[in-house]
Design a protein around this motif. Sequence first.
Motif, mmCIF file in Angstrom:
data_model
loop_
_atom_site.group_PDB
_atom_site.id
_atom_site.type_symbol
_atom_site.label_atom_id
_atom_site.label_comp_id
_atom_site.label_asym_id
_atom_site.label_seq_id
_atom_site.Cartn_x
_atom_site.Cartn_y
_atom_site.Cartn_z
ATOM 1 N N ALA A 16 0.829 -1.201 0.000
ATOM 2 C CA ALA A 16 0.000 0.000 0.000
ATOM 3 C C ALA A 16 0.866 1.256 0.000
ATOM 4 N N ALA A 17 1.924 1.232 0.792
ATOM 5 C CA ALA A 17 2.811 2.388 0.848
ATOM 6 C C ALA A 17 3.506 2.611 -0.480
ATOM 7 N N LEU A 18 3.950 1.516 -1.100
ATOM 8 C CA LEU A 18 4.613 1.634 -2.389
ATOM 9 C C LEU A 18 3.662 2.163 -3.441
ATOM 10 N N SER A 19 2.424 1.658 -3.426
ATOM 11 C CA SER A 19 1.432 2.140 -4.380
ATOM 12 C C SER A 19 1.243 3.643 -4.244
ATOM 13 N N ALA A 20 1.129 4.093 -3.002
ATOM 14 C CA ALA A 20 0.955 5.528 -2.785
ATOM 15 C C ALA A 20 2.165 6.307 -3.262
ATOM 16 N N ALA A 21 3.358 5.762 -3.011
ATOM 17 C CA ALA A 21 4.579 6.454 -3.423
ATOM 18 C C ALA A 21 4.701 6.516 -4.927
ATOM 19 N N VAL A 22 4.397 5.398 -5.588
ATOM 20 C CA VAL A 22 4.547 5.347 -7.042
ATOM 21 C C VAL A 22 3.520 6.221 -7.734
ATOM 22 N N VAL A 23 2.290 6.192 -7.242
ATOM 23 C CA VAL A 23 1.215 6.894 -7.928
ATOM 24 C C VAL A 23 1.134 8.362 -7.552
ATOM 25 N N ALA A 24 1.407 8.694 -6.295
ATOM 26 C CA ALA A 24 1.170 10.059 -5.837
ATOM 27 C C ALA A 24 2.373 10.676 -5.147
ATOM 28 N N GLY A 25 3.534 10.128 -5.376
ATOM 29 C CA GLY A 25 4.700 10.580 -4.627
ATOM 30 C C GLY A 25 5.257 11.904 -5.063
ATOM 31 N N THR A 26 4.899 12.401 -6.243
ATOM 32 C CA THR A 26 5.421 13.676 -6.706
ATOM 33 C C THR A 26 4.307 14.479 -7.336
ATOM 34 N N ALA A 27 4.591 15.743 -7.557
ATOM 35 C CA ALA A 27 3.590 16.618 -8.171
ATOM 36 C C ALA A 27 3.329 16.241 -9.614
ATOM 37 N N GLY A 28 4.255 15.496 -10.234
ATOM 38 C CA GLY A 28 4.079 15.130 -11.634
ATOM 39 C C GLY A 28 3.029 14.068 -11.855
ATOM 40 N N TRP A 29 2.769 13.248 -10.830
ATOM 41 C CA TRP A 29 1.795 12.164 -10.976
ATOM 42 C C TRP A 29 0.391 12.700 -10.750
ATOM 43 N N ALA A 30 -0.532 12.218 -11.517
ATOM 44 C CA ALA A 30 -1.918 12.663 -11.395
ATOM 45 C C ALA A 30 -2.824 11.448 -11.392
ATOM 46 N N SER A 31 -4.065 11.655 -11.065
ATOM 47 C CA SER A 31 -5.003 10.547 -11.061
ATOM 48 C C SER A 31 -5.280 10.107 -12.484
ATOM 49 N N GLY A 32 -5.675 8.853 -12.642
ATOM 50 C CA GLY A 32 -5.972 8.349 -13.971
ATOM 51 C C GLY A 32 -7.047 7.296 -13.895
ATOM 52 N N SER A 33 -7.801 7.117 -14.981
ATOM 53 C CA SER A 33 -8.855 6.116 -15.003
ATOM 54 C C SER A 33 -8.311 4.802 -15.522
ATOM 55 N N SER A 34 -8.905 3.709 -15.055
ATOM 56 C CA SER A 34 -8.453 2.383 -15.451
ATOM 57 C C SER A 34 -8.840 2.103 -16.907
ATOM 58 N N GLN A 35 -7.928 1.481 -17.638
ATOM 59 C CA GLN A 35 -8.133 1.215 -19.064
ATOM 60 C C GLN A 35 -8.104 -0.287 -19.345
ATOM 61 N N GLU A 36 -8.926 -0.715 -20.283
ATOM 62 C CA GLU A 36 -8.893 -2.087 -20.770
ATOM 63 C C GLU A 36 -8.137 -2.101 -22.096
ATOM 64 N N PRO A 37 -7.065 -2.881 -22.207
ATOM 65 C CA PRO A 37 -6.295 -2.860 -23.451
ATOM 66 C C PRO A 37 -7.061 -3.447 -24.624
ATOM 67 N N VAL A 38 -6.879 -2.834 -25.776
ATOM 68 C CA VAL A 38 -7.434 -3.368 -27.016
ATOM 69 C C VAL A 38 -6.407 -4.322 -27.603
ATOM 70 N N THR A 39 -6.791 -5.556 -27.786
ATOM 71 C CA THR A 39 -5.901 -6.577 -28.327
ATOM 72 C C THR A 39 -6.668 -7.416 -29.350
#
Length: 332
Positions: A16-39
């Motif tokens: 959980a801590a890593l997820s928070a760090a990776v996703v929101a650890g800097t001002a450059g990261w922003a929220s994003g919506s989940s995507q289903e890949p087209v294959t």
Amino acid sequence: MRPITRTRFGRTLVAAALSAAVVAGTAGWASGSSQEPVTGAPVGTAAWRADGLPDPERMTPDQVAAYFHGLSPARQRELVRSHPTVVGNLDGVPLALRYAANARTTGGRFAGEGQVLAYDPRGRGQAVLVYGDLARAEHVAVIVPGSDIDAGDLAPLTRKATALRAATNDRTAVVAWAGYTTPVGVGIDAATGDLAEAGAGRLVRFTEGLRAVGAAEPALFCHSYGSVVCGVAAHRLKAKDVVAIASPGMRADDVTALNTTARVWAAKDPTDWIDRVPYVEFAGLGHGSDPAAPEFGARRVPAADAQGHDGYFAPGTSSLRAFAAIAEGDVR
């Protein structure tokens, strides 16, 4: 049982801590919506199969090329008319036929841009545009983009493609490859490898398709999350160079772990917010080691005068000059 419970709880907290760090650890990261890949097979494959034509999902690009080589010009043109969405998106089909098929299906949507080598309307849409003569160019460059690029917003990618082509004095054919489902924003999708895994398969098949139609072996310029795609695909790519630009990691500890015969390069400027993202990988989150770190073993591309996360292809920068030299095979 208590120690096991504590261990699992501890791992959950770390994840959980890593997820928070990776996703929101800097001002450059922003929220994003989940995507289903087209294959999978191109749109229109069911009708193609119903006409007794060979199953695209069972053919390699080399087999596709051989099949079309055995058809008369009249039959080739007939397939462009009757099955444009398959012909236009099938790696291994002669380039001229793909351009003609996609001209029919896009209806001038990309007028003024490069020639349309692929267009898939599913999801947010995917498109592959070509600048220059891909069939005859001695050198080919493919730009693999990161987040937020799709058929509805190709401008950031096409600017990079035209800048790189201009930097080679129009000698290199440049492909703007928005051929996979990219993350939206920089949220969980950008912190995990699911979209990269799906994109890697499509990128590998694309490079195999280039070889099948006789195009030059490309140099790949992989920006941001696109470098994750290239890292996952590296061991299967038909490419002479792989350049990781503003990379969050390539899902490999070092160049050796990529298991590629391509030369591997890395560019990262000191003002890029990506440098503040944790270069870690745990429980599927994060993308591992920094490709621009000396211990990774990639060849370093000068990028001190690039500005921010998206400035590496700006005209006049040392990074763009280096990219042009790599594309043209002028550096060893």
